[in-house]
Design a protein around this motif. Structure first.
Motif, PDB file in Angstrom:
ATOM      1  N   VAL A  78     -81.591 -15.021  16.578  1.00 50.76           N
ATOM      2  CA  VAL A  78     -80.499 -15.935  16.931  1.00 50.76           C
ATOM      3  C   VAL A  78     -79.915 -16.574  15.674  1.00 50.76           C
ATOM      4  CG1 VAL A  78     -79.974 -18.110  18.115  1.00 50.76           C
ATOM      5  CG2 VAL A  78     -81.411 -16.398  19.237  1.00 50.76           C
ATOM      6  N   ILE A  79     -80.785 -17.027  14.801  1.00 52.69           N
ATOM      7  CA  ILE A  79     -80.345 -17.680  13.563  1.00 52.69           C
ATOM      8  C   ILE A  79     -79.588 -16.706  12.667  1.00 52.69           C
ATOM      9  CG2 ILE A  79     -81.196 -18.776  11.450  1.00 52.69           C
ATOM     10  CD1 ILE A  79     -83.489 -19.946  13.243  1.00 52.69           C
ATOM     11  N   GLU A  80     -80.023 -15.449  12.609  1.00 52.04           N
ATOM     12  CA  GLU A  80     -79.329 -14.435  11.805  1.00 52.04           C
ATOM     13  C   GLU A  80     -77.885 -14.239  12.254  1.00 52.04           C
ATOM     14  OE1 GLU A  80     -81.564 -10.852  12.027  1.00 52.04           O
ATOM     15  OE2 GLU A  80     -83.184 -11.570  10.723  1.00 52.04           O
ATOM     16  N   ARG A  81     -77.603 -14.471  13.507  1.00 51.58           N
ATOM     17  CA  ARG A  81     -76.256 -14.317  14.041  1.00 51.58           C
ATOM     18  C   ARG A  81     -75.460 -15.611  13.991  1.00 51.58           C
ATOM     19  NH1 ARG A  81     -75.534  -9.477  16.813  1.00 51.58           N
ATOM     20  NH2 ARG A  81     -73.719 -10.391  17.859  1.00 51.58           N
ATOM     21  N   GLY A  82     -76.012 -16.624  13.322  1.00 53.25           N
ATOM     22  CA  GLY A  82     -75.288 -17.877  13.139  1.00 53.25           C
ATOM     23  C   GLY A  82     -75.586 -18.941  14.167  1.00 53.25           C
ATOM     24  N   GLY A  83     -76.471 -18.644  15.133  1.00 55.88           N
ATOM     25  CA  GLY A  83     -76.829 -19.626  16.144  1.00 55.88           C
ATOM     26  C   GLY A  83     -78.003 -20.479  15.702  1.00 55.88           C
ATOM     27  N   ALA A  84     -78.443 -21.349  16.602  1.00 56.45           N
ATOM     28  CA  ALA A  84     -79.611 -22.197  16.365  1.00 56.45           C
ATOM     29  C   ALA A  84     -80.632 -21.932  17.454  1.00 56.45           C
ATOM     30  CB  ALA A  84     -79.212 -23.668  16.357  1.00 56.45           C
ATOM     31  N   ALA A  85     -81.898 -22.073  17.105  1.00 51.74           N
ATOM     32  CA  ALA A  85     -82.984 -21.816  18.056  1.00 51.74           C
ATOM     33  C   ALA A  85     -83.958 -22.982  18.068  1.00 51.74           C
ATOM     34  CB  ALA A  85     -83.711 -20.523  17.687  1.00 51.74           C
ATOM     35  N   VAL A  86     -84.439 -23.311  19.257  1.00 47.58           N
ATOM     36  CA  VAL A  86     -85.379 -24.414  19.447  1.00 47.58           C
ATOM     37  C   VAL A  86     -86.453 -23.972  20.427  1.00 47.58           C
ATOM     38  CG1 VAL A  86     -85.612 -26.854  20.058  1.00 47.58           C
ATOM     39  CG2 VAL A  86     -83.374 -25.972  19.316  1.00 47.58           C
ATOM     40  N   ASP A  87     -87.717 -24.219  20.102  1.00 47.43           N
ATOM     41  CA  ASP A  87     -88.730 -24.105  21.155  1.00 47.43           C
ATOM     42  C   ASP A  87     -89.010 -25.526  21.630  1.00 47.43           C
ATOM     43  OD1 ASP A  87     -90.032 -24.473  18.612  1.00 47.43           O
ATOM     44  OD2 ASP A  87     -91.959 -23.949  19.494  1.00 47.43           O
ATOM     45  N   CYS A  88     -88.821 -25.741  22.928  1.00 49.69           N
ATOM     46  CA  CYS A  88     -88.937 -27.101  23.468  1.00 49.69           C
ATOM     47  C   CYS A  88     -89.667 -27.098  24.805  1.00 49.69           C
ATOM     48  CB  CYS A  88     -87.577 -27.776  23.585  1.00 49.69           C
ATOM     49  SG  CYS A  88     -86.255 -26.749  24.259  1.00 49.69           S
ATOM     50  N   PRO A  89     -90.946 -26.725  24.801  1.00 46.28           N
ATOM     51  CA  PRO A  89     -91.734 -26.722  26.034  1.00 46.28           C
ATOM     52  C   PRO A  89     -91.982 -28.138  26.537  1.00 46.28           C
ATOM     53  CG  PRO A  89     -93.153 -26.352  24.144  1.00 46.28           C
ATOM     54  CD  PRO A  89     -91.752 -26.319  23.622  1.00 46.28           C
ATOM     55  N   VAL A  90     -92.303 -28.232  27.820  1.00 47.64           N
ATOM     56  CA  VAL A  90     -92.521 -29.533  28.451  1.00 47.64           C
ATOM     57  C   VAL A  90     -93.981 -29.699  28.821  1.00 47.64           C
ATOM     58  CG1 VAL A  90     -90.170 -29.604  29.335  1.00 47.64           C
ATOM     59  CG2 VAL A  90     -91.982 -28.631  30.764  1.00 47.64           C
ATOM     60  N   SER A  91     -94.394 -30.949  29.025  1.00 46.69           N
ATOM     61  CA  SER A  91     -95.771 -31.239  29.409  1.00 46.69           C
ATOM     62  C   SER A  91     -95.791 -32.446  30.335  1.00 46.69           C
ATOM     63  CB  SER A  91     -96.627 -31.516  28.170  1.00 46.69           C
ATOM     64  OG  SER A  91     -97.976 -31.727  28.525  1.00 46.69           O
ATOM     65  N   GLY A  92     -96.549 -32.333  31.438  1.00 46.31           N
ATOM     66  CA  GLY A  92     -96.667 -33.461  32.340  1.00 46.31           C
ATOM     67  C   GLY A  92     -96.667 -33.095  33.806  1.00 46.31           C
ATOM     68  N   GLY A  93     -96.440 -31.819  34.120  1.00 49.91           N
ATOM     69  CA  GLY A  93     -96.507 -31.397  35.509  1.00 49.91           C
ATOM     70  C   GLY A  93     -95.167 -31.321  36.193  1.00 49.91           C
ATOM     71  N   CYS A  94     -95.128 -30.511  37.260  1.00 51.16           N
ATOM     72  CA  CYS A  94     -93.882 -30.308  38.004  1.00 51.16           C
ATOM     73  C   CYS A  94     -93.352 -31.603  38.594  1.00 51.16           C
ATOM     74  CB  CYS A  94     -94.102 -29.286  39.122  1.00 51.16           C
ATOM     75  SG  CYS A  94     -94.297 -27.598  38.539  1.00 51.16           S
ATOM     76  N   HIS A  95     -94.262 -32.499  39.009  1.00 46.38           N
ATOM     77  CA  HIS A  95     -93.798 -33.738  39.628  1.00 46.38           C
ATOM     78  C   HIS A  95     -93.006 -34.591  38.656  1.00 46.38           C
ATOM     79  CE1 HIS A  95     -97.508 -34.725  37.618  1.00 46.38           C
ATOM     80  NE2 HIS A  95     -97.475 -35.996  37.966  1.00 46.38           N
ATOM     81  N   ARG A  96     -93.337 -34.529  37.369  1.00 48.83           N
ATOM     82  CA  ARG A  96     -92.569 -35.282  36.379  1.00 48.83           C
ATOM     83  C   ARG A  96     -91.345 -34.510  35.901  1.00 48.83           C
ATOM     84  NH1 ARG A  96     -96.632 -39.050  32.696  1.00 48.83           N
ATOM     85  NH2 ARG A  96     -97.222 -40.417  34.432  1.00 48.83           N
TER      86      ARG A  96
END
Length: 324
Positions: A105-123
């Motif tokens: 993605v970055i090679e093509r001029g875009g930006a990349a983020v890994d942004c996983p979540v934590s806390g459960g489906c209820h949250r």
């Protein structure tokens, strides 16, 4: 910002719902037609393909069940990546794979983020979940308003891939806590203790934890329904074991946990709820680990609040600003 969201499963559907509920310009895509139709009925545009979504949107979020699924979606989206586009990977995945895909993605001029979540489906449903974000600081600040809609506490973890490493670690710890809770509850039942009293003793003591205060309730109810299955646990603890092996750390507890969940899947199926793992001990002892007065579902009873960035100890906002 026009946002695309791919993967409307147990977690993804709730995260996308937070964006929609808070008025964001949202497009969605999922293989499940019924789920897609549900979002369309709420006024959300549905993209026909991941490629179309990347073409139409400034930021595309993926929340998928496996690294292979993320790779397949990225293969479709990549030709449409251009300068200014952002790919945000919210799946729990392998750091090496997120770095590989993000690099394209970055090679093509875009930006990349890994942004996983934590806390459960209820949250995830209430927007009160926590989010880790791995990317350069400039990209983080660009997406922070979006992340603070999706979650309450947002931690910038460093470079791309760092969030995924930390997320796998937290899931490993949650699984270790789940297994120890199962052993504690069964042992207390065998020793003649009342299970409701046992729950409260743990809750108000040094033995408590987020997992106990949430998952123990649905275990004792008997539903064992946390919207997280054994195969997903195996994926996550397997990823953690791989990190340790690459780093040369001779873990002892982790291999035992993998063996326990491998046995659990053989007995109850890969798609059994992860909290069903307590059934192994129930069957071994003949005990029923349920008690009246506990809910069948985990519920977040905290009101939805605006999200905010959190900082590691000694890393005040002023210090971060000076570094960047």
């Amino acid at each position: 910002m026009r946002i695309g969201f791919i993967g409307l499963g147990n977690v993804g559907g709730k995260l996308a719902g937070s964006l929609l509920r808070n008025g964001h310009d949202l497009q969605v895509h999922d293989l499940n037609r019924e789920v897609r139709d549900g979002f369309a009925a709420r006024g959300c545009k549905v993209s026909s393909t991941p490629a179309q979504m990347m073409r139409d949107c400034e930021a595309v979020i993926t929340c998928l069940p496996s690294p292979a699924a993320s790779a397949a979606v990225m293969e479709e989206m990549l030709p449409e990546v251009a300068p200014g586009k952002i790919w945000m990977e919210m799946s729990t995945t392998d750091a090496a794979e997120i770095t590989r895909l993000g690099g394209m993605v970055i090679e093509r001029g875009g930006a990349a983020v890994d942004c996983p979540v934590s806390g459960g489906c209820h949250r995830a449903a209430t927007g009160n979940i926590s989010i880790f974000a791995g990317c350069d600081r400039a990209t983080f600040e660009r997406i922070l308003p979006l992340l603070t809609t999706l979650g309450r506490r947002v931690l910038h973890t460093g470079e791309l891939g760092s969030a995924s490493v930390l997320k796998v670690m937290t899931n490993y710890l949650a699984t270790a806590n789940l297994l120890s809770i199962c052993e504690a509850l069964v042992t207390m039942k065998a020793a003649g203790m009342d299970l409701a009293t046992t729950y409260e003793a743990i809750r108000i003591s040094s033995g408590t934890s987020f997992v106990h205060e949430t998952e123990s309730q649905v275990i004792l109810n008997g539903s064992r329904d946390i919207n997280f299955t054994m195969d997903l646990v195996m994926k996550d603890i397997g990823l953690f074991q791989s990190i340790a092996e690459r780093a040369g750390v001779p873990l002892e507890i982790s291999p035992m946990m993998i063996d326990i969940f491998r046995d659990g899947m053989a007995r109850y199926g890969a798609r059994a709820q992860s909290d069903d793992i307590i059934r192994r001990l129930e069957e071994a002892t003949g005990l029923d680990i349920t008690a009246p007065g506990f809910p069948a579902d985990m519920v977040d009873d905290e009101p939805e609040e605006p999200g905010y960035e959190v900082y590691p100890p000694g890393r005040a906002p002023e210090a971060v600003a000076k570094e960047h």
